[in-house]
Design a protein around this motif. Structure first.
Motif, PDB file in Angstrom:
ATOM      1  N   PHE A 140      25.229  27.764  66.396  1.00 12.61           N
ATOM      2  CA  PHE A 140      26.677  27.279  66.097  1.00 12.61           C
ATOM      3  C   PHE A 140      26.914  27.789  64.704  1.00 12.61           C
ATOM      4  N   GLY A 141      26.003  27.296  63.645  1.00  9.91           N
ATOM      5  CA  GLY A 141      26.049  27.713  62.469  1.00  9.91           C
ATOM      6  C   GLY A 141      25.936  29.163  62.034  1.00  9.91           C
ATOM      7  N   VAL A 142      25.048  29.981  63.022  1.00  8.23           N
ATOM      8  CA  VAL A 142      25.059  31.419  62.888  1.00  8.23           C
ATOM      9  C   VAL A 142      26.467  32.022  63.099  1.00  8.23           C
ATOM     10  N   GLY A 143      27.033  31.408  64.339  1.00  9.29           N
ATOM     11  CA  GLY A 143      28.447  32.019  64.544  1.00  9.29           C
ATOM     12  C   GLY A 143      29.504  31.589  63.770  1.00  9.29           C
ATOM     13  N   PHE A 144      29.346  30.564  63.098  1.00  8.30           N
ATOM     14  CA  PHE A 144      30.247  30.086  62.014  1.00  8.30           C
ATOM     15  C   PHE A 144      30.278  31.036  60.873  1.00  8.30           C
ATOM     16  N   VAL A 145      29.019  31.559  60.498  1.00 12.38           N
ATOM     17  CA  VAL A 145      28.891  32.755  59.346  1.00 12.38           C
ATOM     18  C   VAL A 145      29.384  34.053  60.108  1.00 12.38           C
ATOM     19  N   LEU A 146      28.997  34.357  61.095  1.00 13.47           N
ATOM     20  CA  LEU A 146      28.956  35.661  61.533  1.00 13.47           C
ATOM     21  C   LEU A 146      30.546  36.042  62.189  1.00 13.47           C
ATOM     22  N   GLY A 147      31.408  35.106  62.632  1.00 16.11           N
ATOM     23  CA  GLY A 147      32.708  35.060  62.984  1.00 16.11           C
ATOM     24  C   GLY A 147      33.480  35.801  61.934  1.00 16.11           C
ATOM     25  N   SER A 252      31.550  31.284  50.031  1.00 14.95           N
ATOM     26  CA  SER A 252      31.235  29.875  50.116  1.00 14.95           C
ATOM     27  C   SER A 252      31.035  29.190  51.558  1.00 14.95           C
ATOM     28  N   LEU A 253      31.863  29.687  52.544  1.00 19.64           N
ATOM     29  CA  LEU A 253      31.682  29.325  53.792  1.00 19.64           C
ATOM     30  C   LEU A 253      30.482  29.921  54.564  1.00 19.64           C
ATOM     31  N   ALA A 254      30.190  31.203  54.206  1.00 21.42           N
ATOM     32  CA  ALA A 254      29.013  31.617  54.559  1.00 21.42           C
ATOM     33  C   ALA A 254      27.761  31.059  54.168  1.00 21.42           C
ATOM     34  N   LEU A 255      27.637  30.716  52.895  1.00 21.79           N
ATOM     35  CA  LEU A 255      26.408  29.962  52.390  1.00 21.79           C
ATOM     36  C   LEU A 255      26.451  28.579  52.998  1.00 21.79           C
ATOM     37  N   PHE A 256      27.302  27.925  53.440  1.00 23.15           N
ATOM     38  CA  PHE A 256      27.342  26.728  54.032  1.00 23.15           C
ATOM     39  C   PHE A 256      26.890  26.968  55.506  1.00 23.15           C
ATOM     40  N   GLY A 257      27.322  28.099  56.252  1.00 22.41           N
ATOM     41  CA  GLY A 257      26.961  28.091  57.515  1.00 22.41           C
ATOM     42  C   GLY A 257      25.332  28.464  57.554  1.00 22.41           C
ATOM     43  N   ILE A 258      25.018  29.442  56.763  1.00 23.21           N
ATOM     44  CA  ILE A 258      23.799  29.711  56.787  1.00 23.21           C
ATOM     45  C   ILE A 258      22.530  28.821  56.347  1.00 23.21           C
ATOM     46  N   MET A 259      23.123  27.910  55.516  1.00 26.50           N
ATOM     47  CA  MET A 259      22.222  26.430  55.308  1.00 26.50           C
ATOM     48  C   MET A 259      22.207  25.604  56.594  1.00 26.50           C
ATOM     49  N   MET A 260      23.346  25.701  57.039  1.00 27.05           N
ATOM     50  CA  MET A 260      23.443  24.603  58.477  1.00 27.05           C
ATOM     51  C   MET A 260      22.560  25.338  59.423  1.00 27.05           C
ATOM     52  N   ALA A 261      22.475  26.583  59.455  1.00 29.44           N
ATOM     53  CA  ALA A 261      21.565  27.119  60.564  1.00 29.44           C
ATOM     54  C   ALA A 261      19.994  26.833  60.255  1.00 29.44           C
ATOM     55  N   PRO A 309      26.321  24.812  49.915  1.00 30.24           N
ATOM     56  CA  PRO A 309      25.087  25.052  50.867  1.00 30.24           C
ATOM     57  C   PRO A 309      24.320  23.581  50.851  1.00 30.24           C
ATOM     58  N   LEU A 310      24.381  22.880  49.656  1.00 33.76           N
ATOM     59  CA  LEU A 310      23.447  21.648  49.682  1.00 33.76           C
ATOM     60  C   LEU A 310      24.039  20.728  50.570  1.00 33.76           C
ATOM     61  N   ALA A 311      25.631  20.493  50.838  1.00 31.15           N
ATOM     62  CA  ALA A 311      25.966  19.671  51.685  1.00 31.15           C
ATOM     63  C   ALA A 311      25.676  19.867  53.026  1.00 31.15           C
ATOM     64  N   ALA A 312      25.369  20.963  53.552  1.00 28.55           N
ATOM     65  CA  ALA A 312      24.796  21.412  54.891  1.00 28.55           C
ATOM     66  C   ALA A 312      23.262  20.545  54.996  1.00 28.55           C
ATOM     67  N   LEU A 313      22.758  20.266  54.082  1.00 24.70           N
ATOM     68  CA  LEU A 313      21.440  19.403  54.478  1.00 24.70           C
ATOM     69  C   LEU A 313      21.432  18.236  55.229  1.00 24.70           C
ATOM     70  N   ALA A 314      22.943  17.902  55.324  1.00 25.05           N
ATOM     71  CA  ALA A 314      23.199  16.656  56.090  1.00 25.05           C
ATOM     72  C   ALA A 314      23.465  16.823  57.761  1.00 25.05           C
ATOM     73  N   ALA A 315      23.284  18.154  58.040  1.00 24.41           N
ATOM     74  CA  ALA A 315      23.370  18.795  59.445  1.00 24.41           C
ATOM     75  C   ALA A 315      22.589  18.290  60.468  1.00 24.41           C
ATOM     76  N   VAL A 316      21.723  17.307  60.033  1.00 19.56           N
ATOM     77  CA  VAL A 316      20.584  16.780  61.164  1.00 19.56           C
ATOM     78  C   VAL A 316      21.427  15.651  62.013  1.00 19.56           C
ATOM     79  N   ILE A 317      22.483  15.265  61.547  1.00 17.36           N
ATOM     80  CA  ILE A 317      23.105  14.033  62.269  1.00 17.36           C
ATOM     81  C   ILE A 317      23.189  14.343  63.599  1.00 17.36           C
ATOM     82  N   THR A 318      23.829  15.511  63.981  1.00 14.66           N
ATOM     83  CA  THR A 318      24.398  15.785  65.455  1.00 14.66           C
ATOM     84  C   THR A 318      23.161  15.859  66.425  1.00 14.66           C
ATOM     85  N   PRO A 319      22.265  16.693  66.070  1.00 17.76           N
ATOM     86  CA  PRO A 319      21.129  16.899  66.974  1.00 17.76           C
ATOM     87  C   PRO A 319      20.259  15.704  67.238  1.00 17.76           C
ATOM     88  N   ALA A 320      20.137  14.999  66.147  1.00 16.66           N
ATOM     89  CA  ALA A 320      19.566  13.536  66.201  1.00 16.66           C
ATOM     90  C   ALA A 320      20.217  12.558  67.101  1.00 16.66           C
TER      91      ALA A 320
END
Length: 405
Positions: A140-147, A252-261, A309-320
């Motif tokens: 999902f994060g990759v698509g968020f960046v690539l789109g 900035s959105l691309a950086l966020f998406g990459i880090m989320m991935a 990008p540092l904010a994306a370090l919290a992206a572990v919530i959903t899969p957990a």
């Protein structure tokens, strides 16, 4: 990586690219078919985005339930074929109403994330599900960046080019899936399709009766509403607070998406081993509160780019959370669970933009009592705190027992 898993991840990427891919051309395209100014085009753009989210909300559990009955393979392949045809229709659309119809169909076909998650649940052991759900999040994060990036590049070739490209990608993935995707729904876990369960709110209520799942659904929904602050107001926030140009906002959105991935595709496995599923959810919430509060009050654009990008370090919530809930339901209800979660995410996509943009407007108007462009991030932090309180107050018993062991 198994070819079937690769197909699933590509499908999720295409689903998440569905909105971002066409965002760069939508203003020009709507003005082209309507013959109106930019302000009217923006209003129609909002209608199209909301329609897409509403369809995902309504059909998430329907698609998930159908996959429990007929299998993951036919549902995913048919959705991709219809998606490709839908993009072709939008590529030649000469009226706003045909574009609206395209978004209706597109929202339905993009509701297959529930089936993709159910497939991952089918092929995963109980201990691997959270990490494998992380792969879905990474896709999902990759698509968020690539789109947006791909849409912006293709826009140089005309307003219709992104639609043709999306149609080709969907068709090629359908062909790929036809050859590599095996069916994972066996007679042992196949269940009849019931419209009562396919009701988006009904499926959430039904799953809410499963011991321990109800509070987790609340936590999941609150997190999704808070997370949607990024697509809802980021471009407005960046322009108002830092005077950013579109290129900087896109970066900035691309950086966020990459880090989320990176986080959901790899780092989460290390965090899960270190903290366990319950500890991972708690860590993610605490980290998110800090990130949102920092973004709410930051006044330096460079600092904001570092925080993004540092904010994306919290992206572990959903899969957990998905891993915890997947263990709480039976094997024959995995599609229904993922359908309910897809509906919850779509409902957040409907609600959050209205709330976040309204908050942004209230705190940036010329007569605002208190000027704070980052107010929506502060609201997101408050929602995360509420979610954390619910999670701690109503712990899933099976997770506590596992962590204690």
């Amino acid at each position: 990586m198994r070819p079937g898993v690769l197909f699933i991840l590509i499908t999720v990427i295409l689903d998440s690219m569905g909105i971002g891919l066409i965002i760069p051309v939508m203003p020009d395209l709507i003005q082209e078919v309507q013959g109106t100014g930019l302000s009217t085009a923006a209003l129609w753009g909002g209608v199209l985005s909301t329609t897409f989210a509403v369809m995902q909300f309504l059909f998430g559990p329907v698609i998930g339930g159908l996959s429990d009955r007929f299998g993951r393979r036919p549902v995913l392949l048919l959705s991709l074929v219809v998606m490709a045809l839908d993009y072709l229709v939008m590529a030649v659309a000469g009226s706003i109403f045909l574009l609206l119809l395209g978004r209706v169909i597109g929202g339905i076909t993009a509701a297959t994330q529930s089936t993709a998650n159910a497939y991952m649940a089918d092929i995963s052991g109980p201990d691997d599900r959270a990490a494998n759900f992380g792969l879905i999040g990474a896709a999902f994060g990759v698509g968020f960046v690539l789109g947006p990036l791909l849409g912006g590049v293709l826009a140089e070739y005309g307003t219709r080019a992104p639609f043709y490209a999306a149609a080709i990608l969907a068709a090629l993935n359908a062909i790929f899936g036809y050859f590599v995707l095996r069916e994972t729904v066996t007679d042992d876990i196949r269940r009849p399709f019931r419209w009562a369960r396919a009701n988006p709110l009904g499926s959430i209520r039904q799953l809410g009766r499963v011991p321990g799942v109800g509070p987790l659904l609340i936590v999941f929904f609150l997190y999704q509403v808070a997370f949607m602050v990024y697509p809802a107001i980021w471009s407005y926030f960046g322009k108002e607070r830092f005077g950013w140009e579109p290129a900087t906002i896109g970066l900035s959105l691309a950086l966020f998406g990459i880090m989320m991935a990176v986080v959901q595709g790899g780092l989460i496995r290390w965090v899960l081993r270190l903290l366990g599923e319950r500890g991972t959810v708690i860590y993610g919430h605490v980290f998110d509160v800090g990130a949102f509060v920092a973004l709410a009050f930051v006044t330096n654009g460079t600092v904001a780019l570092i925080l993004t990008p540092l904010a994306a370090l919290a992206a572990v919530i959903t899969p957990a959370l998905q891993g915890i809930m997947s263990k709480a339901v039976s094997a024959d209800a995995q599609g229904e669970l993922q359908g309910a979660l897809t509906s919850a995410m779509a409902l957040a996509m409907i609600l959050s933009p209205m709330v976040m943009t309204g908050t942004f407007a209230a705190f940036t108007e010329t007569d605002a009592a208190f000027y704070l462009p980052g107010a929506p991030f502060f609201l997101s932090a408050a929602l995360i705190v509420v979610g954390l309180v619910v999670f701690i107050a109503f712990p899933p018993k099976h997770t506590l027992a596992r962590d204690a062991g």
